[in-house]
Scaffold this motif. Structure first.
Motif: not given
Length: 208
Positions: A16, A20, A183
């Motif tokens: 994550k 991003s 992202g």
């Protein structure tokens, strides 16, 4: 500063953060051919150019949660050929739709209304609507616990009429509007551009 020790967080948390923050990323819309002759098309943003001599690109494909391979990875391992297409604004919605889960017997091109045309040097076809297509053979494979990383050697380039000046070997950037991954479920356009320095004297190999 926010400090994060990657050894103390999960793989999903690392994904994550990295996915991003390392943005925007170019998107490869990849066509492959299954052993049954089905044309698969899928988008991947863990993709980039690695070099020009030899001309190689990198494509990173994650395993599914149960450890199975995605159709693209399975087809590349089996057939050792693939075609990387760049996605522009006109193709964005259909590119995104190719990321949906379809049975291996179903061609994403048929499902989203795209069309195939024969490639020049590999068996998987090119996508007619794509502005750019790089026909690749598998050059090298790296494997991790969660991914296959495919290094493809480019054999042939096809580009939309008017996009490339083959006398100066330059791309007419004013005619090229690719989209990138930004992202999560966000994408970005490339219309807000700026130059730094004297671009008329730059070595085209070294320009960004």
């Amino acid at each position: 500063m926010t400090e994060v020790d990657f050894s103390q967080i999960s793989a999903y948390q690392r994904y994550k953060l990295m996915a991003s923050l390392i943005v925007p990323r170019p998107i490869a819309l990849v066509t492959t051919l299954s052993s049954q002759g089905v044309v698969n098309a899928a988008p991947f943003s863990m993709f980039n150019m690695l070099g020009e001599d030899p001309p190689v690109v990198m494509l990173s494909i994650n395993r599914l949660q149960d450890g199975r391979l995605k159709d693209t990875a399975a087809n590349i391992l089996s057939q050792r050929e693939f075609v990387v297409h760049m996605s522009d604004e006109a193709l964005a919605a259909q590119m995104h739709a190719c990321g949906e889960s379809f049975p291996a017997s179903v061609s994403e091109l048929d499902a989203v209304g795209l069309h195939a045309t024969p490639s020049h040097s590999v068996r998987p076809p090119r996508i007619t609507e794509a502005p750019v297509a790089f026909e690749c053979v598998l050059h090298e494979t790296l494997e991790t616990a969660s991914r296959y990383v495919f290094i493809g050697r480019v054999l042939w380039l096809s580009a939309r009429d008017g996009l490339i000046d083959t006398e100066a070997w330059r791309v007419r950037l004013q005619e090229y509007h690719p989209v990138g991954r930004f992202g999560a479920s966000f994408y970005t356009r490339c219309r807000d551009r700026f130059a730094i320095g004297d671009t008329t004297t730059s070595n085209p190999i070294d320009t960004l």
